[in-house]
Design a protein around this motif. Structure first.
Motif, PDB file in Angstrom:
ATOM      1  N   ARG A 172      -2.544  83.672  15.608  1.00  0.00           N
ATOM      2  CA  ARG A 172      -1.524  84.602  16.073  1.00  0.00           C
ATOM      3  C   ARG A 172      -0.114  84.046  15.804  1.00  0.00           C
ATOM      4  NH1 ARG A 172      -2.497  86.169  21.906  1.00  0.00           N
ATOM      5  NH2 ARG A 172      -4.608  85.569  21.373  1.00  0.00           N
ATOM      6  N   ASP A 223       2.556  86.045  13.737  1.00  0.00           N
ATOM      7  CA  ASP A 223       3.840  86.406  14.370  1.00  0.00           C
ATOM      8  C   ASP A 223       5.026  85.784  13.619  1.00  0.00           C
ATOM      9  OD1 ASP A 223       2.413  87.768  16.306  1.00  0.00           O
ATOM     10  OD2 ASP A 223       2.639  86.239  17.863  1.00  0.00           O
ATOM     11  N   ARG A 230       7.706  98.729  15.570  1.00  0.00           N
ATOM     12  CA  ARG A 230       8.786  97.873  16.064  1.00  0.00           C
ATOM     13  C   ARG A 230      10.059  98.689  16.305  1.00  0.00           C
ATOM     14  NH1 ARG A 230       6.827  92.974  16.287  1.00  0.00           N
ATOM     15  NH2 ARG A 230       8.730  92.441  17.394  1.00  0.00           N
ATOM     16  N   GLY A 265       5.899  92.429  25.316  1.00  0.00           N
ATOM     17  CA  GLY A 265       4.547  92.276  24.770  1.00  0.00           C
ATOM     18  C   GLY A 265       3.628  93.349  25.340  1.00  0.00           C
ATOM     19  N   ALA A 266       3.855  93.693  26.619  1.00  0.00           N
ATOM     20  CA  ALA A 266       3.025  94.711  27.278  1.00  0.00           C
ATOM     21  C   ALA A 266       3.201  96.068  26.595  1.00  0.00           C
ATOM     22  CB  ALA A 266       3.399  94.811  28.758  1.00  0.00           C
ATOM     23  N   GLY A 304       9.713  88.281  24.747  1.00  0.00           N
ATOM     24  CA  GLY A 304       9.007  88.783  23.568  1.00  0.00           C
ATOM     25  C   GLY A 304       9.054  87.774  22.441  1.00  0.00           C
ATOM     26  N   ARG A 305       9.215  88.276  21.217  1.00  0.00           N
ATOM     27  CA  ARG A 305       9.262  87.398  20.048  1.00  0.00           C
ATOM     28  C   ARG A 305      10.592  87.525  19.300  1.00  0.00           C
ATOM     29  NH1 ARG A 305       5.221  87.265  22.410  1.00  0.00           N
ATOM     30  NH2 ARG A 305       3.154  86.538  21.807  1.00  0.00           N
TER      31      ARG A 305
END
Ligand code: DC
Length: 229
Positions: A179, A183, A108, A35-36, A128-129
């Motif tokens: 969000r 997402d 991405r 995420g960072a 992450g996701r």
């Protein structure tokens, strides 16, 4: 096991980064906060005055962005074009830009390559996701961490307050829901549990309870033992 990788995915505020950091320390692995990396790109665009939802503009400047992760005593530091932005990327405003920038397929692809490269060189816990579904589909263990939106909003509000950003609970909750929606509904790498992930719901848990629960899963699934902490 010599080099192994753990994927932790889940929605905003589920406690992924806090828990992944704790586990990485305890099991002697490297924590990679993906995420960072998305946040650093959003910060770069934001500083240029670019609308993070403007795909063409973002892609036009993507080649200029250099995101580097450094690991030291205090854990991960995020460098943007050589400058430490570990704190700047955490502002509420940047969270909103990040959610927009992360729907762009080119962004991405760029970060996915970087993340795979990191996982090849060291044993890491990556959060992450889309780590279990896209980045590391062969991860040795996949965890999907979740909690109720209200619980996550409470934690996020507390975190922001500790950094001096006081926001009403209703606003934090609305942002979390928005969000989540963005997402989960995006076309590329939407947030969803990998089929072979272990789903962990931390609603109502204290941090220590969640750490304990995840430690048990690591020991059971990977046969590893804690090394410190
Ligand atoms: O985990 P975080 O709150 O720092 O993530 C910030 C944003 O980046 C969030 O909107 C989701 C996005 N993100 C993503 O799309 N894929 C990842 N692997 C990590 C984060």
């Amino acid at each position: 096991m010599s080099n192994f990788n753990i994927a932790i995915d889940g929605p905003s505020g589920a406690g992924k980064s806090t828990l992944a950091r704790r586990l990485a320390k305890r099991f002697g692995m490297t924590y990679v906060d993906t995420g960072a990396m998305y946040r650093a790109i959003a910060l770069y665009m934001h500083r240029l005055g670019i609308d993070c939802a403007d795909r063409e503009a973002v892609i036009g400047h993507l080649g200029e962005v250099q995101v580097t992760l450094e690991y030291g005593e205090e854990g991960q530091r995020v460098l943007l074009c050589g400058q430490d932005v570990s704190q700047d990327i955490r502002h509420h405003e940047i969270s909103e830009c990040t959610s927009k920038v992360s729907v762009i397929p080119e962004v991405r692809e760029y970060l996915t390559e970087m993340q795979r490269g990191l996982a090849k060189t060291k044993s890491c816990i990556m959060d992450g996701r889309d780590i279990g579904t896209v980045v590391l589909p062969n991860a040795d263990l996949k965890i999907f961490l979740t909690a109720s939106p209200e619980d996550r909003a409470r934690r996020r509000q507390k975190e922001l307050a500790q950094k001096g950003e006081e926001l009403p609970f209703e606003q934090v909750l609305a942002d979390i829901r928005q969000r989540d929606e963005r997402d989960s509904s995006r076309a590329v790498a939407p947030l969803r549990p990998a089929q072979d992930s272990v789903i962990v719901d931390t609603t109502g848990n204290t941090l220590e309870q969640s750490v304990e629960q995840l430690e048990e899963i690591l020991v059971k699934h990977l046969g590893v033992s804690p090394v410190c902490g």
